[in-house]
Design a protein around this motif. Structure first.
Motif, short mmCIF file in Angstrom:
data_model
loop_
_atom_site.label_atom_id
_atom_site.label_comp_id
_atom_site.label_asym_id
_atom_site.label_seq_id
_atom_site.Cartn_x
_atom_site.Cartn_y
_atom_site.Cartn_z
N LEU B 421 17.21 106.95 36.22
CA LEU B 421 17.12 108.03 35.25
C LEU B 421 18.06 107.78 34.07
O LEU B 421 17.73 108.06 32.92
CB LEU B 421 17.45 109.37 35.89
CG LEU B 421 16.46 109.82 36.96
CD1 LEU B 421 16.89 111.15 37.56
CD2 LEU B 421 15.06 109.94 36.38
N TYR B 424 16.22 105.16 31.95
CA TYR B 424 14.93 105.43 31.30
C TYR B 424 14.67 106.90 30.99
O TYR B 424 13.58 107.24 30.55
CB TYR B 424 13.79 104.85 32.14
CG TYR B 424 13.91 103.34 32.28
CD1 TYR B 424 13.70 102.54 31.16
CD2 TYR B 424 14.27 102.75 33.48
CE1 TYR B 424 13.82 101.16 31.26
CE2 TYR B 424 14.39 101.38 33.58
CZ TYR B 424 14.16 100.58 32.46
OH TYR B 424 14.29 99.23 32.55
N GLY B 425 15.63 107.72 31.26
CA GLY B 425 15.45 109.10 30.84
C GLY B 425 15.08 110.02 31.99
O GLY B 425 14.47 109.62 32.98
N ILE B 426 15.46 111.28 31.80
CA ILE B 426 15.33 112.27 32.89
C ILE B 426 13.89 112.64 33.17
O ILE B 426 13.54 113.07 34.26
CB ILE B 426 16.16 113.51 32.52
CG1 ILE B 426 16.21 114.43 33.73
CG2 ILE B 426 15.62 114.13 31.28
CD1 ILE B 426 16.45 115.84 33.40
#
Lengths: 833, 617
Positions: B421, B424-426
């Motif tokens: 996460l 690459y983002g939540i």
């Protein structure tokens, strides 16, 4: 020579066949009766005592088969009937004075009623005509206000009021309905003037060559096919022509000037000769092309029923068919005919007498090579004969002729035999459908079976299907289905008995739709029986619509799911959605996961809020959390995003999913951080992942902020080192890199340092880190900077065979000769060990 | 070792008939809207449509302009709009908006929607809700199957996978059933049907019902057996890196509807070239099933042969030269062109794939498959994530790890997930939720406790019930049981032995000798046993749902030795990879039979995982 047997009477070019001696017993014959007989040998309806208008005596409505066997009888209790008529599907129409039309089935059962409109009921019905067209059965009404209203198809009523007829002061002398150019029109005669009324206009027309003596047209009739028109004038002339009034065929003087009772076309399809039948009291006149007319006497009050290929004449005692003699019959039976068919018939006769004349006749036909023509003629003629004996004689002759032909296609003969067998069966007195072969072919087997079914002659219908080898799906199964539909309406029997009887009879029939039968049961108020019957339906999909109709929605839903047809499940879900209140609807979905997931799919696209409600109802906090997260990145505004994420956090906590909650909280923090920095430093950051944020920060030299993130978000050391390493190398900030390398012991080792320098083509810097690399990676590090000696050294020191081999493979034989020897030696010892 | 023709292999039915049927129906539908019209086509229908009816044919039937459906306002001056779309709510909604906008603007047009392969009630509901039901006419284009090659038939429904396995939306089941029914009505009935998986069972049921409904035609069947398999029976295979040429081309360049676009790095010019990849391409058909390490050698041999063929010209007299130019030159030129393309492609492949990272990636995959040095693998994956090497590849390795290990230890799961996460983002929280739902990436604890419970309960009751209980438990936990399956079916050959990729000895060659695709192994076993007997334990580990049905044609015994009996139709529900197709081709060659692959779509690890991402806005 051959002549017609008993019941067929020749009248010039016409013949009259006696169909039945009527089975009914009418005291007064057809006098004072309103009569309607359906075409294609259909049933006959009588309204007795119709003209006596005393309130005490109700008229009696009676329905008979064509042979006069009673089908129904009941006293008429409704209003004054103006006209009776039959629909194409054998339903009886009774048009009342007030414009109401009552529909009965052929057993006298009331089906429904409809009105012909306000205007008609106000000004009352003056005259009515019921007509058939490709669009179904229509009703045309002339009202007391002398206006026409018509409906082309009573199953799909669209009332049309036709334009006014100019100068019409009283009821027109006569009128008729025409079907032309896919439109129903009315042809009206007002005295000698003739008008065509269609939807928009009233057009005056003149029949070409109508004799000038006429001052008024008193009667008219249109042929069965709507192609021809006959007009009778007050001067007694019959004008015959095409119904588009473009062509005159002939005109004949009947020399009778009184108005007739009825007039009808009597013409077979494709015949060249026009002929019409005009009927007065006790007298029938046939008019044709020549000036001569054929007249004959009628004993009794009669009714003419126009047919496709002739006219039926029904009287109180008899039922006859008047038709033009079919070509083939004429050829064969004409006196002294030398037609091939006639000769073949004769040949066969002689053959049966064992006379050698048979050979002479045969030879005569064969010499003209007309034998196949002869066979064809005999077969065709057999089709037109009503007497089984005559049929047989002709078919035997045909079969005899066939023996002398090779390669004669048998289909015509075989199918004719079959057809005749069926025709003879339905013409039987007890069935009473006097179809001619031409009519039979026009109406098709399917329709015939329908009619038999409608008359509840199920066994006969099944036999016909089997005999004609109708595909089971259209034939036997269909009949059985109708039988079952009838059966379920028998109120006196119990549900169990009926269900059992139906399932036993229908068991092995293919393509039976139990749901249709169940629908019938439901319609006659037997829900329980309907459910029982539905159980027999093998395709669960078929059960669903009826179950819905019966308000058995849970069952419908589970059946739909069972069917595996998602589309059907969907149908039910959508139905329920509109039918139930939201709470019940959700409850029902809850028990059906398939339906639920389907509905969720729909909501995802169409109703986001409903989706939320669904998760809420199920206390599915996890999904709710996901829902908010998803919603958050659809929103562009930061505040909204944070708010949504907060909701997600709450839900994740409720779901006891600390991990997701924490992560989401981090994300909120990150967003705020990004926003702040964006404002301060004017860097595009919002929406980046943590890693991307740090990368960006490092690349623009905001090391402090990156460090802050690293601490705040507990970024693993390894990750941070990788990141920083990459960022510094990219900027080729070797000094900073060296400093960074010395801050503490690298968690990712020093090999990456070496590699990253090499990647940026800085061998010098790379070498700085080689010494720091762990022993295991030494070889790799030396190799990376291209230091073969060092690599060899390290490998030998570690006595690692595979490492030594790796170094060896990188050595080139020319330059590193010595090194290779050393390595090989070391390898040998390493292997020994 | 190129095998151009399989000896003793039965011929394949002619599938071009399916294209003709589809084309005729489409033309019929277009003619239902007479006059000039603009045609809007769903983006993912463009390529399949092109294979059925090209622009010329469309223009012949009064299609004026062609547009791609982009869910944006349109600019079309035509009075008749025709939409050729998949039955998706979104698209129908867009059309409704369009119609309503026209209404507001007082513009009168005729609209026709042609749904393919079928209409869904949901779509009609949308039309109704948007109040345009009466303004639009709808039709169905029953274009179920696109023959991609002699032995590959595709339904071209990539969304089948997500809809069916993730969303639990079974709407495509009937579509798959109809596709089988179509094959049956054109090519004859089947003598035996096998299958495994919930969806496979439903497809079979739907097919059977369709058969019962329609008229029965008995004719010489062109296939003997049908095998239906769900994608979720075997997730391992599509998650592995492909190393067979065709698979590798798909992984690297993405084959789309049987054709691929080679970029400038391959064509060594500044243009991209679109190439059809099928058995018509003589060079390709010889290398498609080869391990990529052999391909280069093969191609260079081929180049030499070609040169020899060209060289024949020398010393020819005029007459011979004339014949050469007339007969051979064109073929040689064509071959030359293709050869240089494939050489370019494999060069570019070699460049990417012989690099250190790829070797390490393969090594990690193989370790995971073998269940060997798992810790090292986890470290590798961690690094992979931290360095942001590739979003999809990281995810792929995580999934492989989870499946082969029956889920991740809680500690590992959390740390890897957190790191992912961070990288690459939540929004990948949702991706992880999806992966968990499918059983692709799980935390171990639940499974562990179940196993414990299972064994406890198992001691209390007798053996027979244990099976049932385990069934219940395993369906609860949705365990992959990969390790046990692998042992039982010998999917992973013993390590240490040399595997000569030039002379493959089993289907494992498609993964460099490290792993036999589970799906293909199942097919092999079932065909060998003529059913599932003796594989009870395997099916239990795969969550059951297996079936074997003898088909309607009872006379099959009589002609059991005809060619048709040696053609097996394999239907993959949820997609299949080129590696699997190669493996089946190999199996067919070994057994003297041929496989025809019917798939809902061609898939690979990227497509599979991209379908499960949830980060699209």
């Amino acid at each position: 020579f051959v002549a017609y047997r008993g019941q067929t009477e020749l009248l010039g070019p016409l013949r009259k066949i006696e169909l039945y001696e009527m089975g009914w017993n009418l005291k007064d014959g057809l006098r004072e009766c309103l009569v309607a007989a359906a075409p294609y040998g259909g049933p006959i309806a009588l309204l007795k005592g119709h003209y006596r208008r005393s309130p005490s005596a109700r008229p009696q409505l009676e329905i008979y088969s064509s042979s006069g066997l009673p089908l129904a009888s009941f006293p008429w209790k409704s209003g004054v009937v103006k006209q009776l008529g039959w629909t194409v599907s054998d339903d009886l129409l009774c048009v009342q004075e007030d414009g109401t039309v009552l529909v009965y089935d052929l057993w006298g059962g009331f089906k429904r009623h409809f009105s012909m409109g306000n205007e008609v009921s106000q000004s009352q019905v003056l005259e009515t005509k019921i007509f058939h067209s490709p669009y179904g059965t229509g009703v045309a009404i002339l009202t007391g206000a002398l206006r026409f209203t018509l409906a082309t198809n009573i199953d799909d009523i669209k009332l049309r009021r036709l334009p006014e007829v100019p100068g019409l002061q009283e009821a027109p002398s006569c009128w008729a309905v025409l079907t032309q150019d896919r439109q129903s029109k009315v042809l009206v005669a007002n005295g000698s003037q003739l008008f065509i009324l269609d939807n928009t206009a009233c057009t005056p027309v003149t029949p070409p060559g109508l004799s000038p003596q006429a001052s008024s047209i008193v009667h008219m009739c249109v042929s069965f096919s709507y192609k021809y028109l006959a007009l009778l004038t007050d001067s007694g002339h019959v004008w015959m022509g095409t119904s588009n009034l473009k062509e005159k065929l002939s005109e004949v003087d009947t020399k009778i000037k009184t108005p007739p009772k009825q007039m009808a076309w009597c013409r077979r399809p494709k015949s060249q000769q026009p002929s019409a039948v005009v009927m007065w009291d006790g007298l029938l006149i046939v008019v044709g092309e020549c000036k001569e007319t054929i007249q004959y006497h009628l004993d009794d009050d009669s009714v003419l029923v126009p047919e496709l290929d002739g006219v039926r004449i029904i009287s109180g005692t008899h039922h006859e068919l008047l038709q033009e003699v079919p070509g083939a019959c004429e050829e064969i039976f004409k006196i002294a005919s030398m037609a091939p068919g006639a000769l073949l018939l004769e040949a066969h006769k002689e053959y049966e007498k064992e006379s050698q004349k048979a050979d002479e006749y045969l030879r005569e036909i064969k010499e003209q090579s007309l034998l196949s023509e002869a066979v064809r003629q005999c077969v065709e003629a057999a089709g037109h004969e009503h007497e089984p004996e005559t049929q047989k004689t002709l078919l035997r002759a045909a079969s005899f002729g066939k023996c002398f032909l090779s390669n004669f296609p048998p289909e015509q003969f075989v199918s004719m035999c079959r057809d005749l067998r069926v025709l003879n069966a339905v013409r039987d007195y007890t069935v009473g459908i006097p179809l001619t072969h031409t009519q039979f072919k026009q109406m098709t087997v399917q329709v015939l079976i329908d009619r038999l079914v409608y008359r509840k002659l199920y066994p006969l219908a099944i036999e016909v299907c089997r005999y004609l080898k109708t595909p089971e799906y259209q034939g036997v199964s269909r009949v059985l289905k109708h039988w079952a539909c009838y059966k379920v309406q028998q109120k006196e029997e119990s549900d169990e008995v009926i269900a059992k009887a139906v399932s036993v009879k229908l068991a092995d029939a293919a393509g039976i739709s139990y749901s249709e039968i169940a629908t019938k049961a439901y319609e006659s108020g037997r829900t329980e029986l309907a459910i029982k019957l539905l159980e027999f339906e093998p395709r669960s999909g078929e059960q669903v619509p009826l179950l819905l109709k019966m308000k058995k929605s849970p069952l419908a839903l589970s059946k739909a799911i069972e069917s595996g047809d998602t589309d059907l499940v969907y149908t039910v879900v959508m139905y329920l959605k509109n039918e139930l209140n939201r709470g019940d609807f959700f409850m029902m979905l809850r028990n059906q996961p398939v339906a639920l997931s389907l509905y969720k799919q729909f909501c995802k696209h169409q109703e986001q809020d409903t989706l939320k409600d669904l998760f809420n109802q199920d206390d599915d906090h996890e999904e709710l959390g996901n829902f908010y997260v998803k919603a958050s990145y659809k929103d562009q505004r930061l505040e909204a995003r944070v708010a949504l994420l907060q909701s997600a956090v709450d839900e994740y906590y409720k779901a006891k999913n600390d991990f997701s909650a924490k992560t989401t909280e981090d994300e909120m923090r990150l967003l705020r951080f990004q926003r702040k920095l964006e404002e301060e430093k004017d860097e595009q950051l919002v929406g980046f992942s943590l890693q991307d944020t740090m990368t960006t920060l490092l690349s623009v030299g905001l090391h402090k902020h990156a460090e802050q993130l690293y601490k705040d978000f507990r970024v693993p050391d390894k990750r941070f080192w990788w990141l920083k390493l990459k960022a510094l190398a990219e900027k080729e900030d070797w000094e900073e890199l060296e400093k960074f390398g010395k801050t503490k012991k690298s968690p990712i080792g020093y090999l990456p340092f070496v590699e990253v320098c090499i990647k940026h083509h800085n061998k010098y810097e790379a070498k700085k880190y080689v010494s720091k690399v762990t022993p295991e990676q030494k070889v790799k590090a030396h190799l990376a900077v291209g230091d073969m000696e060092g690599a060899a050294e390290a490998a030998i020191e570690r006595r690692n065979e595979s490492e030594i081999s790796t170094v060896l493979s990188r050595c080139s034989a020319t330059t590193d000769h010595l090194l290779m020897e050393r390595l090989n030696r070391a390898k040998a010892t390493a292997v020994k060990k | 070792m190129a095998h151009t023709e399989w000896k003793d292999a039965p011929g394949l039915p002619d599938f071009s008939l399916l294209k003709r049927l589809a084309r005729d129906q489409l033309i019929f539908l277009l003619e239902q809207l007479p006059g000039k019209k603009d045609l809007f086509i769903d983006a993912d229908l463009m390529s399949p449509l092109d294979r059925i009816a090209n622009v010329t044919i469309l223009k012949q039937h009064e299609v004026d302009k062609l547009y791609k459906v982009e869910l944006k306002p349109i600019v079309s001056s035509s009075d008749q709009l025709c939409f050729l779309i998949r039955p998706r709510i979104q698209t129908v909604k867009w059309i409704s908006d369009l119609v309503n906008a026209d209404k507001v603007a007082g513009r009168f047009r005729r609209y026709k929607i042609i749904f393919t392969p079928q209409k869904f009630y949901a779509c009609e509901t949308v039309l109704e809700e948007q109040g345009v039901y009466g303004d639009v006419t709808t039709d169905e284009w029953n274009f179920y199957i696109l023959p991609l090659d002699d032995d590959i038939l595709s339904l071209e429904l990539p969304e089948f996978f997500r809809d069916n396995f993730l969303e639990g939306d079974q709407r495509w089941v009937t579509t798959a059933g109809s596709a089988l029914r179509l094959l049956q009505s054109v090519y004859g009935s089947f003598s035996k049907v096998y299958g495994i998986g919930r969806c496979a069972k439903m497809v079979y049921e739907s097919w059977r019902e369709l058969m019962e409904d329609g008229e029965q035609r008995t004719r010489q069947p062109e296939f003997a057996k049908v095998f239906l398999v769900d994608r979720d029976v075997d997730f391992v295979t599509p998650l592995c890196s492909q190393v067979v040429y065709e698979g590798l081309v798909d992984d690297l360049f993405r084959i789309k509807c049987g054709s691929v676009e080679f970029g400038p790095d391959v064509t060594s010019s500044d243009k991209s070239i679109k190439v059809m990849l099928n058995s018509q391409d003589k060079v390709f058909s010889e290398i498609r099933n080869e391990h990529f390490s052999n391909v280069f050698g093969f191609l260079s041999q081929k180049a030499k042969n070609l040169q020899t063929a060209y060289d024949k010209r020398r010393g020819m007299d005029i007459q011979q030269m004339k014949a050469f130019v007339a007969d051979e030159l064109k073929g040689l030129k064509q071959e030359h062109r293709l050869l240089s393309l494939h050489i370019g492609a494999s060069e570019s492949m070699m460049k990417k794939k012989t690099k250190q990272d790829f070797q390490e990636l393969l090594k990690t995959e193989h370790s995971l498959l073998e269940g060997f040095e798992i810790r090292e693998c986890i470290t590798y994956i961690e690094e992979h994530i931290n360095r942001q090497v590739s979003m999809i590849d990281s995810l792929r390795l995580l999934c492989l790890l989870s499946i082969t290990e029956n889920g991740l230890l809680s500690k590992d799961y959390r740390s890897l997930k957190a790191q992912y996460l961070q990288s690459y983002g939540i929004e990948h929280l949702l991706t992880f939720a999806n992966l968990r739902q499918l059983g692709l990436l799980e935390e171990q604890q639940a499974g562990e406790t179940l196993t414990v419970m299972e064994s406890k309960v198992g001691k209390l009751v007798n053996d027979k019930t244990v099976g049932k209980l385990t069934d219940a438990f395993s369906s609860l936990a949705k365990k992959s049981n990969f390790r046990a399956l692998s042992k039982r079916l010998a999917l992973v050959p013993k390590s240490g032995e040399e595997y000569d990729l030039r002379v493959p000895r089993d289907m494992a060659y498609v993964f460099s000798g490290a792993y036999i695709p589970l799906s293909c192994k199942l097919i092999e076993q079932v065909l060998e046993r003529d059913g599932w007997t003796g594989m009870e334990e395997v099916t239990r580990m795969l969550n059951g749902q297996e079936f074997a049905v003898t088909g309607g044609s009872s006379s099959s015994e009589a002609r059991s030795k005809t060619d048709a009996q040696r053609i097996v139709l394999v239907m993959f529900l949820g997609g299949c990879t080129f590696s699997e197709i190669s493996a089946l081709r190999f199996l067919g060659k070994e057994r003297g039979c041929r496989f025809i692959v019917v798939t809902t779509a061609i898939t690979n690890s990227s497509r599979l995982l991209e379908a499960l991402l949830d980060n699209s806005a």
